[in-house]
Structures are given as C-alpha cells and as structure tokens.
Write an enzyme that holds these catalytic residues in place. Structure first.
Site, short mmCIF file in Angstrom:
data_model
loop_
_atom_site.label_atom_id
_atom_site.label_comp_id
_atom_site.label_asym_id
_atom_site.label_seq_id
_atom_site.Cartn_x
_atom_site.Cartn_y
_atom_site.Cartn_z
N TYR A 63 88.30 67.56 73.53
CA TYR A 63 87.77 66.21 73.69
C TYR A 63 88.81 65.39 74.45
CZ TYR A 63 84.37 67.26 69.96
OH TYR A 63 83.37 67.80 69.18
N PRO A 214 72.87 63.48 65.21
CA PRO A 214 71.79 63.14 64.28
C PRO A 214 70.61 62.43 64.94
CG PRO A 214 73.73 61.77 63.91
CD PRO A 214 74.15 62.86 64.84
N LEU A 215 70.80 61.91 66.15
CA LEU A 215 69.69 61.31 66.88
C LEU A 215 69.48 62.00 68.24
CD1 LEU A 215 70.09 57.47 66.25
CD2 LEU A 215 68.48 59.04 65.21
N PHE A 218 65.38 63.42 70.57
CA PHE A 218 64.14 62.80 70.10
C PHE A 218 63.23 62.47 71.28
CE2 PHE A 218 66.38 62.63 66.27
CZ PHE A 218 65.67 62.03 65.25
N THR A 219 61.92 62.61 71.08
CA THR A 219 60.95 62.11 72.05
C THR A 219 60.70 60.63 71.77
OG1 THR A 219 59.01 62.56 70.68
CG2 THR A 219 59.83 64.37 72.06
N PRO A 220 60.13 59.90 72.75
CA PRO A 220 59.82 58.48 72.48
C PRO A 220 58.93 58.30 71.26
CG PRO A 220 59.72 58.92 74.83
CD PRO A 220 59.91 60.25 74.16
N LEU A 221 57.94 59.18 71.07
CA LEU A 221 57.04 59.06 69.92
C LEU A 221 57.80 59.27 68.61
CD1 LEU A 221 54.18 58.66 68.88
CD2 LEU A 221 53.79 61.12 69.16
#
Length: 287
Positions: A63, A214-215, A218-221
């Site tokens: 990193y 954790p996020l 994701f799709t918009p829906l």
C-alpha cells in the site's frame, strides 16, 4: 461496555480481537499509491481508532508502497500490547501503480523483511499470502510453493501466523496441508455472496473470515435497497452494511477503512446497530 465491544470478539492468530478492526489501505494516496493528501489526519485516524478500542489493524507494505506502514509506525509505535497488526504479501507495485504478482521465495522473504522494517517490528503477528491468479476474483491456481516459502519464514520466527487472501475453498484446504491457516481475507458483502459456503466452512473450524469492500460491486438497484433500509433506521448505509456482516456469521472480523475520523466513528458505531429480522430479510434479498 464501549460501543466497539458490542460487536464481540473472535480469535485471530491465537489472540482475541474485537470484531471491528481497521483497514489501513485508504491511508495511502489515490489508487493506494503515493502519500496521502493529509498525513497528519492519517496519523490522527490511527490514534483515534486505537483510543476507541480497535485492536486489529490490517495493512500491507505494497500500500503506497511502504506509505501505510510508515504512517502506522509514526502514529502508534511503540504499539499497545493488545494490538494485532496483520499484513499481506504476494504482490508488488509497478511504477505505473499496477499490482503485480510477486510469488517467488525471494520476493516473499523480501516482503516480510520490508513489512518488519517499516512497521518497526521483530516478528509479524499474521501474514496473509495474497493470491494473484486473477486480479478481480479468487481463482484456482497452485499455492504449495509460495505458501511453503512463507511457512519457512514462520519456522525462522519472522511470522507467527499465516493466512490467505483472495483464496478459494480448495486453496484453503490445500493450504491446511502445509500450515495452519489463521484467517481468510476475501471480498464479500451483502451484494457479493459467492463466499457463503466458504464462510460457513471456516466458521465450523473456528477460522476467522475477514471481508473487504463492504460496499464493493453494488448495482444501483442494490444501493437503492440499502439506502432505503438505512433511511428507515436513521443511520448511514455503510453502518447497515457493516452490521449485516457482523450478524451474518460469528467468525466475521471486519476491517473497514477510512481516512476520516468522522467516518471512523461512524464505522465503529455500527457495532451497536441491531438489525430487526424484517430488515435482515430485505438485506438478504439484495444478494
């Protein structure tokens, strides 16, 4: 009981750690490359994390490279006796910020020594072997040679415990023939549930699963559903995502990362968020 203690503890590398830790990746610059915009804030985030009860920090010398480990050392060395620092090896950064496999015994040895030097440690508590057969998802590939090289560093006293990152169930089983696997660290969240069977296997053996992003993915829906749940509960979507992970399985040990003290406090507050059964059902449907 402090907020973070509400999440409970789980054993990682032979030591109990609180189930919400801290991931240091976001302390580096954009693209996890170069220095942060605000080094003083990065130092302050780490110090506040420990003050709030965090006793597990996840990092890597790739990193930056070297940046996050140097900041951790500046902020926290000499380290609290109960702090478990976990690092990853198996990759190096190119001059163009690319992520490249570094699996040879020589490369792994160098990586362990660089982590020790930049963190100011004599021995690493836990070192995860990051598998790089596919940069985007766990993929099958032989791990005997690099894992044996890491086990030799363990035998020399440079590493106490060994884990795997970006690993499949088959690779975990293969790894257990070489050494004890202290933890598995893969991408996993409400929307990305591919590791459900692996998580249950690890829970049965008492092995921690450490999800990242954790996020992520994701799709918009799916975000709409998560946002609606968060609004209903009067909390932030990230807090809902973390609380769902904590409830998903008792062997889940979280490492949410942030470069902001405000977001750090929000993440830790997720330890005290209780999700009703109807909310869990809505969230489970996302995946």
């Amino acid at each position: 009981m402090t907020t973070i203690e509400k999440a409970g503890t789980f054993t990682l590398g032979g030591r109990p750690v609180k189930r919400i830790g801290y991931g240091a990746m976001q302390l580096a610059g954009p693209g996890v490359f170069g220095p942060p915009k605000d080094r003083a804030e990065a130092v302050a985030v780490l110090r506040e994390a420990v003050e709030l009860g965090v006793d597990h920090i996840d990092t890597s010398d790739f990193y930056g490279p070297h940046v996050t480990n140097e900041i951790i050392r500046e902020a926290l060395h000499p380290y609290p006796d109960d702090l478990v620092i976990v690092t990853k090896i198996g990759a190096v950064r190119g001059a163009d910020a690319s992520w490249n496999p570094a699996f040879s015994a020589e490369a792994l040895t160098q990586a362990v020594h660089e982590n020790l030097k930049n963190l100011g440690l004599d021995v690493m508590e836990v070192v995860n072997l990051r598998l790089m057969f596919d940069p985007h998802a766990p993929a099958e590939g032989p791990i005997e040679e690099p894992l044996t090289a890491l086990a030799e560093l363990q035998a020399k006293g440079l590493v106490k415990h060994i884990g795997l990152s970006h690993a499949t169930s088959r690779q975990v089983a293969e790894g257990r023939k070489i050494c004890e696997i202290a933890c598995v660290q893969n991408m996993y969240n409400i929307a990305n549930r591919n590791d459900d069977p692996l998580i249950d296997e690890l829970a049965a053996s008492g092995t921690p699963f450490v999800p990242y992003f954790p996020l992520g993915g994701f799709t918009p829906l799916q975000f709409d559903t998560l946002n609606a749940v968060a609004a209903k509960l009067g909390v932030k979507p990230m807090q809902v995502a973390l609380a769902w992970l904590l409830r998903r399985s008792p062997n889940m040990v979280l490492i949410p990362g942030t470069s902001s003290r405000t977001h750090l406090r929000e993440n830790i507050d997720a330890a005290g968020l209780e999700l009703p059964d109807d909310v869990m059902a809505d969230l489970d449907a996302i995946g």
